[in-house]
Design a protein around this motif. Structure first.
Motif, PDB file in Angstrom:
ATOM      1  N   GLY A 172       0.800  -1.212   0.000  1.00 37.59           N
ATOM      2  CA  GLY A 172       0.000   0.000   0.000  1.00 37.59           C
ATOM      3  C   GLY A 172       0.835   1.264   0.000  1.00 37.59           C
ATOM      4  N   ALA A 173       0.158   2.383  -0.190  1.00 34.05           N
ATOM      5  CA  ALA A 173       0.823   3.686  -0.181  1.00 34.05           C
ATOM      6  C   ALA A 173       1.261   4.029   1.237  1.00 34.05           C
ATOM      7  CB  ALA A 173      -0.127   4.758  -0.715  1.00 34.05           C
ATOM      8  N   PRO A 174       2.266   4.880   1.395  1.00 37.87           N
ATOM      9  CA  PRO A 174       2.700   5.264   2.745  1.00 37.87           C
ATOM     10  C   PRO A 174       1.613   6.019   3.494  1.00 37.87           C
ATOM     11  CG  PRO A 174       3.805   6.588   1.074  1.00 37.87           C
ATOM     12  CD  PRO A 174       3.086   5.503   0.346  1.00 37.87           C
ATOM     13  N   PHE A 175       1.744   6.053   4.812  1.00 34.96           N
ATOM     14  CA  PHE A 175       0.759   6.737   5.637  1.00 34.96           C
ATOM     15  C   PHE A 175       0.631   8.212   5.260  1.00 34.96           C
ATOM     16  CE2 PHE A 175       1.826   3.195   8.550  1.00 34.96           C
ATOM     17  CZ  PHE A 175       0.545   2.729   8.798  1.00 34.96           C
ATOM     18  N   LEU A 176       1.716   8.809   4.809  1.00 37.49           N
ATOM     19  CA  LEU A 176       1.715  10.240   4.507  1.00 37.49           C
ATOM     20  C   LEU A 176       1.315  10.546   3.065  1.00 37.49           C
ATOM     21  CD1 LEU A 176       4.973  11.370   6.361  1.00 37.49           C
ATOM     22  CD2 LEU A 176       2.624  11.327   7.211  1.00 37.49           C
ATOM     23  N   GLN A 177       0.867   9.544   2.321  1.00 34.30           N
ATOM     24  CA  GLN A 177       0.514   9.770   0.922  1.00 34.30           C
ATOM     25  C   GLN A 177      -0.543  10.862   0.732  1.00 34.30           C
ATOM     26  OE1 GLN A 177       2.069   8.338  -1.761  1.00 34.30           O
ATOM     27  NE2 GLN A 177       0.903   9.873  -2.890  1.00 34.30           N
ATOM     28  N   PRO A 178      -1.581  10.945   1.579  1.00 32.41           N
ATOM     29  CA  PRO A 178      -2.550  12.041   1.402  1.00 32.41           C
ATOM     30  C   PRO A 178      -1.916  13.427   1.493  1.00 32.41           C
ATOM     31  CG  PRO A 178      -3.476  10.343   2.806  1.00 32.41           C
ATOM     32  CD  PRO A 178      -2.036   9.988   2.611  1.00 32.41           C
ATOM     33  N   TYR A 179      -0.898  13.581   2.334  1.00 31.54           N
ATOM     34  CA  TYR A 179      -0.209  14.872   2.407  1.00 31.54           C
ATOM     35  C   TYR A 179       0.516  15.165   1.094  1.00 31.54           C
ATOM     36  CZ  TYR A 179      -0.944  14.479   7.473  1.00 31.54           C
ATOM     37  OH  TYR A 179      -1.499  14.355   8.720  1.00 31.54           O
ATOM     38  N   TYR A 180       1.158  14.140   0.527  1.00 29.55           N
ATOM     39  CA  TYR A 180       1.846  14.325  -0.747  1.00 29.55           C
ATOM     40  C   TYR A 180       0.852  14.695  -1.847  1.00 29.55           C
ATOM     41  CZ  TYR A 180       5.434  11.655   1.773  1.00 29.55           C
ATOM     42  OH  TYR A 180       6.335  11.210   2.704  1.00 29.55           O
ATOM     43  N   ASP A 181      -0.302  14.039  -1.832  1.00 33.27           N
ATOM     44  CA  ASP A 181      -1.321  14.328  -2.848  1.00 33.27           C
ATOM     45  C   ASP A 181      -1.816  15.768  -2.737  1.00 33.27           C
ATOM     46  OD1 ASP A 181      -1.104  11.733  -3.748  1.00 33.27           O
ATOM     47  OD2 ASP A 181      -2.819  11.003  -2.587  1.00 33.27           O
ATOM     48  N   LEU A 182      -2.039  16.226  -1.514  1.00 28.06           N
ATOM     49  CA  LEU A 182      -2.499  17.604  -1.321  1.00 28.06           C
ATOM     50  C   LEU A 182      -1.439  18.602  -1.779  1.00 28.06           C
ATOM     51  CD1 LEU A 182      -4.252  17.333   2.171  1.00 28.06           C
ATOM     52  CD2 LEU A 182      -5.357  17.683  -0.042  1.00 28.06           C
ATOM     53  N   ALA A 183      -0.180  18.332  -1.431  1.00 29.80           N
ATOM     54  CA  ALA A 183       0.896  19.230  -1.858  1.00 29.80           C
ATOM     55  C   ALA A 183       0.991  19.278  -3.377  1.00 29.80           C
ATOM     56  CB  ALA A 183       2.221  18.767  -1.251  1.00 29.80           C
ATOM     57  N   ARG A 184       0.822  18.139  -4.030  1.00 28.96           N
ATOM     58  CA  ARG A 184       0.875  18.098  -5.494  1.00 28.96           C
ATOM     59  C   ARG A 184      -0.278  18.895  -6.107  1.00 28.96           C
ATOM     60  NH1 ARG A 184      -1.999  14.693  -8.410  1.00 28.96           N
ATOM     61  NH2 ARG A 184      -2.288  13.317  -6.603  1.00 28.96           N
ATOM     62  N   LEU A 185      -1.469  18.747  -5.551  1.00 28.47           N
ATOM     63  CA  LEU A 185      -2.626  19.457  -6.098  1.00 28.47           C
ATOM     64  C   LEU A 185      -2.491  20.970  -5.930  1.00 28.47           C
ATOM     65  CD1 LEU A 185      -5.533  17.120  -4.923  1.00 28.47           C
ATOM     66  CD2 LEU A 185      -4.825  17.554  -7.276  1.00 28.47           C
ATOM     67  N   PHE A 186      -1.971  21.408  -4.795  1.00 27.41           N
ATOM     68  CA  PHE A 186      -1.858  22.847  -4.561  1.00 27.41           C
ATOM     69  C   PHE A 186      -0.752  23.482  -5.403  1.00 27.41           C
ATOM     70  CE2 PHE A 186      -4.230  21.914  -0.595  1.00 27.41           C
ATOM     71  CZ  PHE A 186      -5.227  22.864  -0.750  1.00 27.41           C
ATOM     72  N   ARG A 187       0.119  22.662  -5.992  1.00 25.81           N
ATOM     73  CA  ARG A 187       1.140  23.193  -6.896  1.00 25.81           C
ATOM     74  C   ARG A 187       0.659  23.243  -8.343  1.00 25.81           C
ATOM     75  NH1 ARG A 187       4.697  19.666  -4.030  1.00 25.81           N
ATOM     76  NH2 ARG A 187       4.669  18.264  -5.841  1.00 25.81           N
ATOM     77  N   LYS A 188      -0.450  22.588  -8.623  1.00 24.06           N
ATOM     78  CA  LYS A 188      -0.935  22.506 -10.002  1.00 24.06           C
ATOM     79  C   LYS A 188      -1.738  23.746 -10.388  1.00 24.06           C
ATOM     80  CE  LYS A 188      -1.138  17.561 -10.963  1.00 24.06           C
ATOM     81  NZ  LYS A 188      -2.010  16.458 -11.453  1.00 24.06           N
ATOM     82  N   GLY A 189      -1.957  23.872 -11.687  1.00 23.96           N
ATOM     83  CA  GLY A 189      -2.819  24.933 -12.182  1.00 23.96           C
ATOM     84  C   GLY A 189      -4.278  24.517 -12.118  1.00 23.96           C
TER      85      GLY A 189
END
Length: 302
Positions: free
Chosen positions: A34-51
Motif C-alpha cells: 500500500g501507499a505510505p501513511f503520509l501519501q494524502p499529504y503528498y497528494d495535497l501538496a501536489r494538487l496545490f502546486r498545479k494549475g
C-alpha cells in the motif's frame, strides 16, 4: 491556551493521516504494501502546486464552492472538543451550528456541481441531498440524546459530561447511538458501503461525481475538507466512545489520538470486508441508523 493551540494543530494536521491509515488498512487486507501513511499529504501538496482548469460555462459559484465548504468545515472544527478538552469556541446552541456548518458546505458543493451544467454531476448532487435528508436527522437524534443526558445545548459540556457512570446507567442507549453515528460517519464521508472515493465515472457515484470538474487547488480544498469532515465526525464518535479522563492533559490527548487512529482502522476494516451497497439499499441503511438513534433517545427519555 496551550490546549487550544494543540486543538488547532491537531485539527489542521491530523485529518489527512486518517485517510492514510484507512488506505494502509485496506492494503493490509488485500495483501499489499500500500501507499505510505503520509501519501494524502503528498497528494495535497501536489494538487496545490498545479494549475486550475475552469469550464467557460461556470460562474463564481463554481470557484466559491470549495472555499466556502472548506471554511465551513474549519469553523465546525472550532466548536467540537477533542478528547476531554474544551473547544476553542463554546456557547449554548453550538451543536446546531456544528451540524448546519456541514449542511452549508454540502449546499455549496452541490450548487457548484450544478453550476457546471453537467447532467452527470447534477445526478450526483441529487443523490447527495437526498441521502443527506436521512443522515442529518440521525445526527440530530444523537445530539438530542446527548443533550438529554447532559442537560446542555453546548458541545463541550455535553461531551465532557459523559463518564463511566453515565455509561453504566445508559450504556444501551449510547451503544445504539454510536451505531447510528458510525453509519452517518460513513455516509457523510462517502465511504463504503455508501460510496467509494477511489472510483470515477461510475453511474453509482454520489460525492465523487460532483467534483469531477474541479482541479488543482480547488480539488485540493475539496479533498482536505473531506478529510477534515471525517476527522470531526470521528472526534464526535470518539468523545462518546471513550468517556473517561486520565487526569493528565497530555495523556488525554494521547488517548484521543489513539481513539481516532483506531476509528480509522475500523473504517478501513469495514471497507475491506463489505461491498458497496446497491443504490436502492442506501436509504434503507440510513433509515436503520435513524431508527437506532431514535430508540437511543427513547431509552434516555423514558
Amino acid at each position: 491556551m496551550i490546549d487550544i493551540l494543540v486543538h488547532i494543530v491537531i485539527a489542521l494536521g491530523l485529518p489527512p493521516l486518517l485517510l492514510g491509515v484507512i488506505g494502509k488498512t485496506k492494503a493490509a487486507f488485500a495483501g499489499r504494501v500500500g501507499a505510505p501513511f503520509l501519501q494524502p499529504y503528498y497528494d495535497l501538496a501536489r494538487l496545490f502546486r498545479k494549475g486550475v482548469v475552469i469550464s467557460e460555462t461556470t460562474s463564481w459559484i463554481f470557484r466559491a464552492g470549495p472555499a466556502v465548504t472548506l471554511a465551513a468545515t474549519l469553523c465546525a472544527g472550532l466548536l467540537i472538543p477533542l478528547g476531554r478538552h474544551t473547544a476553542p469556541i463554546s456557547f449554548d446552541g453550538d451543536l446546531v451550528l456544528f451540524a448546519y456548518l456541514f449542511a452549508l458546505g454540502r449546499f455549496f458543493t452541490t450548487i457548484a456541481a450544478l453550476d457546471t451544467g453537467s447532467s452527470f454531476e447534477g445526478m450526483g448532487a441529487a443523490r447527495e441531498v437526498s441521502f443527506a435528508c436521512l443522515a442529518e436527522p440521525t445526527l440530530f437524534f444523537a445530539l438530542i440524546t446527548l443533550t438529554r443526558l447532559s442537560g446542555t445545548l453546548s458541545l463541550t459540556p455535553m461531551l465532557n459530561h459523559l463518564d463511566l457512570s453515565v455509561w453504566l446507567g445508559t450504556g444501551a442507549a449510547l451503544i445504539l447511538m454510536l451505531a447510528g453515528l458510525f453509519v452517518v460517519l460513513l455516509a457523510e464521508n462517502s465511504r463504503i458501503p455508501f460510496d467509494d472515493p477511489n472510483t470515477h465515472l461510475e453511474l453509482t457515484m454520489i460525492h465523487e461525481v460532483m467534483v469531477l470538474d474541479h482541479s488543482g487547488p480547488y480539488f485540493g480544498c475539496i479533498l482536505y475538507g473531506a478529510a477534515l469532515k471525517l476527522f470531526l465526525l470521528g472526534a464526535l464518535f470518539v468523545n462518546v466512545a471513550l468517556p473517561f479522563t486520565t487526569g493528565s492533559s497530555l495523556a488525554d490527548w494521547l488517548v484521543f489520538l489513539a481513539g481516532m487512529l483506531a476509528l480509522s482502522v475500523a473504517v478501513g476494516v469495514v471497507e475491506s470486508v463489505m461491498a458497496r451497497l446497491r443504490l436502492i439499499r442506501v436509504p434503507q441503511l440510513l433509515v436503520a441508523a435513524l431508527i437506532l438513534t431514535a430508540f437511543s433517545l427513547v431509552l434516555v427519555v423514558r
